[in-house]
Design an enzyme around this catalytic site. Structure first.
Site, short mmCIF file in Angstrom:
data_model
loop_
_atom_site.label_atom_id
_atom_site.label_comp_id
_atom_site.label_asym_id
_atom_site.label_seq_id
_atom_site.Cartn_x
_atom_site.Cartn_y
_atom_site.Cartn_z
N ASP A 177 -17.41 7.07 -2.35
CA ASP A 177 -16.19 6.94 -1.54
C ASP A 177 -15.92 8.34 -0.96
OD1 ASP A 177 -13.72 6.18 -0.45
OD2 ASP A 177 -12.65 6.21 -2.38
N ARG A 215 -13.60 -8.77 0.74
CA ARG A 215 -12.18 -8.47 0.52
C ARG A 215 -11.35 -9.73 0.79
NH1 ARG A 215 -10.14 -3.30 0.76
NH2 ARG A 215 -8.24 -4.41 0.20
N ARG A 249 0.88 -1.19 0.00
CA ARG A 249 0.00 0.00 0.00
C ARG A 249 0.90 1.22 0.00
NH1 ARG A 249 -5.47 1.38 3.26
NH2 ARG A 249 -6.17 -0.04 1.63
N GLN A 263 -9.87 -4.03 -3.90
CA GLN A 263 -11.21 -3.52 -3.61
C GLN A 263 -12.16 -3.89 -4.76
OE1 GLN A 263 -12.21 -1.74 -0.72
NE2 GLN A 263 -14.16 -2.36 -1.57
N CYS A 306 -16.43 1.52 -0.32
CA CYS A 306 -15.25 0.71 0.02
C CYS A 306 -14.94 0.78 1.52
CB CYS A 306 -14.05 1.18 -0.79
SG CYS A 306 -13.69 2.93 -0.55
N HIS A 311 -6.90 0.51 -6.93
CA HIS A 311 -7.20 -0.30 -5.74
C HIS A 311 -7.84 -1.61 -6.23
CE1 HIS A 311 -7.70 -1.35 -1.70
NE2 HIS A 311 -8.58 -0.47 -1.28
N1 CP Z 1 -11.36 -0.24 1.75
C1 CP Z 1 -10.11 -0.26 2.25
O1 CP Z 1 -9.13 -0.46 1.52
O2 CP Z 1 -10.06 -0.08 3.60
P1 CP Z 1 -8.74 0.09 4.48
O3 CP Z 1 -8.14 1.42 4.15
O4 CP Z 1 -9.23 0.01 5.90
O5 CP Z 1 -7.80 -1.03 4.14
N1 NVA Z 2 -10.01 6.68 -2.03
C1 NVA Z 2 -9.66 6.25 -0.70
C2 NVA Z 2 -9.92 4.79 -0.53
C3 NVA Z 2 -9.64 4.25 0.85
C4 NVA Z 2 -9.87 2.78 0.95
C5 NVA Z 2 -8.20 6.59 -0.42
O1 NVA Z 2 -7.36 6.38 -1.31
O2 NVA Z 2 -7.90 7.07 0.67
#
Ligand code: CP
Ligand code: NVA
Length: 318
Positions: free
Chosen positions: A227, A294, A105, A135, A266, A132
């Site tokens: 989102d 997930r 990440r 997701q 998400c 992502h």
């Molecule tokens: N949806 C998602 O990726 O959540 P987190 O940021 O908690 O991993």
């Molecule tokens: N768009 C958001 C998604 C979090 C799961 C971000 O990147 O922070």
């Protein structure tokens, strides 16, 4: 040895692969007891590097790896040499000597590309500023659980043109859905991603349509998705919020959707900003199914990339 494969964006899978990966996840969810004996990651450690916080991704990967018989190893960026005294490529080469796969990440999508280039084991993007895919795999699984014929499904996105929209759009296009996305002017999704989605939609019979009007997007929609307006890494851009004044998913907006629509997010949700409690807590909301999915979708993705023979054997049994 076959060259390794990575998952950096959901269209790294062909539409056929994506559909089968999702079906595998659905079968796994229905036969949880099987994982007492089926352990494709036995004897393997899967590492996950986090530059940003995470609840769902981290826990669903750790528990999913454990169910598959592997050992999860979470590496927080602050605790390792990455980006301080060691390059991404060297980190990738070193970690490849210990691990069966790496999830990452990160902020810049180019960083997960560098990690994938330097790694001899599969790399899975656990969220970057551009994509992502994990997701989207869970989201496609959730839509398939709710609708028998996805070619009849209209998905409406209302919100920011962000990483989650990118992979949702690619996944929906690959599976032949109709996707309308309503974003404020100036917050459109990445052009290259939209073009890739259009090509997929052309082949699948799906549709990709931009609008700046949330009502047009939501009209008769079967799925409504939103989102946060400010993603991780954009905390300094609070001014952005003004552009999203008419983009809240609330009771008035969802009244334009199909009666049996499902609401998706998400998570984490900023209640009262992009969505009201009335919508996210309604019986149409499937947000916690998405969160659970997930894990199942990622178990399928990991087995597919790390142990394709075991993945295939499981598929044949289900
Ligand atoms: N949806 C998602 O990726 O959540 P987190 O940021 O908690 O991993
Ligand atoms: N768009 C958001 C998604 C979090 C799961 C971000 O990147 O922070």
């Amino acid at each position: 040895m076959d060259s390794k494969r990575d998952l950096l964006a959901i269209d790294d899978f062909t539409p056929e692969e994506l559909r089968s990966i999702i079906q595998w996840g659905i079968a796994a969810k229905q036969d949880d007891g099987l994982f007492d004996e089926f352990m494709p990651l036995h004897g393997m450690t899967i590492g996950s590097i986090y530059e940003k916080p995470s609840t769902r991704t981290r826990v669903s990967f750790e528990v999913g790896i454990d169910k598959l018989g592997g050992n999860p190893l979470t590496l927080l960026k602050g605790d390792i040499q990455l980006g301080k005294s060691e390059s991404i490529e060297d980190t990738a080469a070193v970690l490849s000597r210990y691990l069966g796969a790496i999830t990452y990440r990160c902020f810049a999508h180019s960083d997960v590309e560098l990690l994938a280039n330097g790694s001899s084991v599969p790399v899975i993007n656990a969220l970057s500023d551009l994509h992502h895919p994990c997701q989207a795999a869970a989201d496609m699984m959730t839509i398939l659980e709710n609708f028998d014929d996805v070619s009849e499904v209209k998905v409406a996105w209302v919100g920011d043109g962000n990483n989650v929209l990118h992979d949702l759009m690619l996944g929906a296009a690959a599976l032949g859905m109709k996707m309308y996305y309503a974003v404020p002017k100036g917050f459109e999704p990445n052009e290259d991603v939209v073009n890739r989605a259009r090509i997929l939609a052309n082949d699948s019979g799906g549709e990709i349509k931009l609008t700046h009007d949330p009502i047009e997007a939501v009209k008769d929609a079967n799925v409504i998705y939103t989102d946060v307006f400010i993603s991780m890494g954009e905390e300094h851009m609070k001014d952005k919020m003004k552009a999203f004044d008419n983009f809240q998913v609330n009771e008035e907006l969802v009244a334009h959707a199909d009666h049996d629509y499902i609401f998706m997010h998400c998570l984490p949700a900023h209640r009262g900003e992009e969505v009201t409690d009335g919508v996210i807590d309604s019986s149409n909301s499937v947000v916690f199914d998405q969160a659970e999915n997930r894990m199942w979708a990622q178990m399928s993705v990991m087995t597919f990339l790390i142990h394709p023979v075991a993945w295939e054997a499981f598929s044949e049994l289900h």
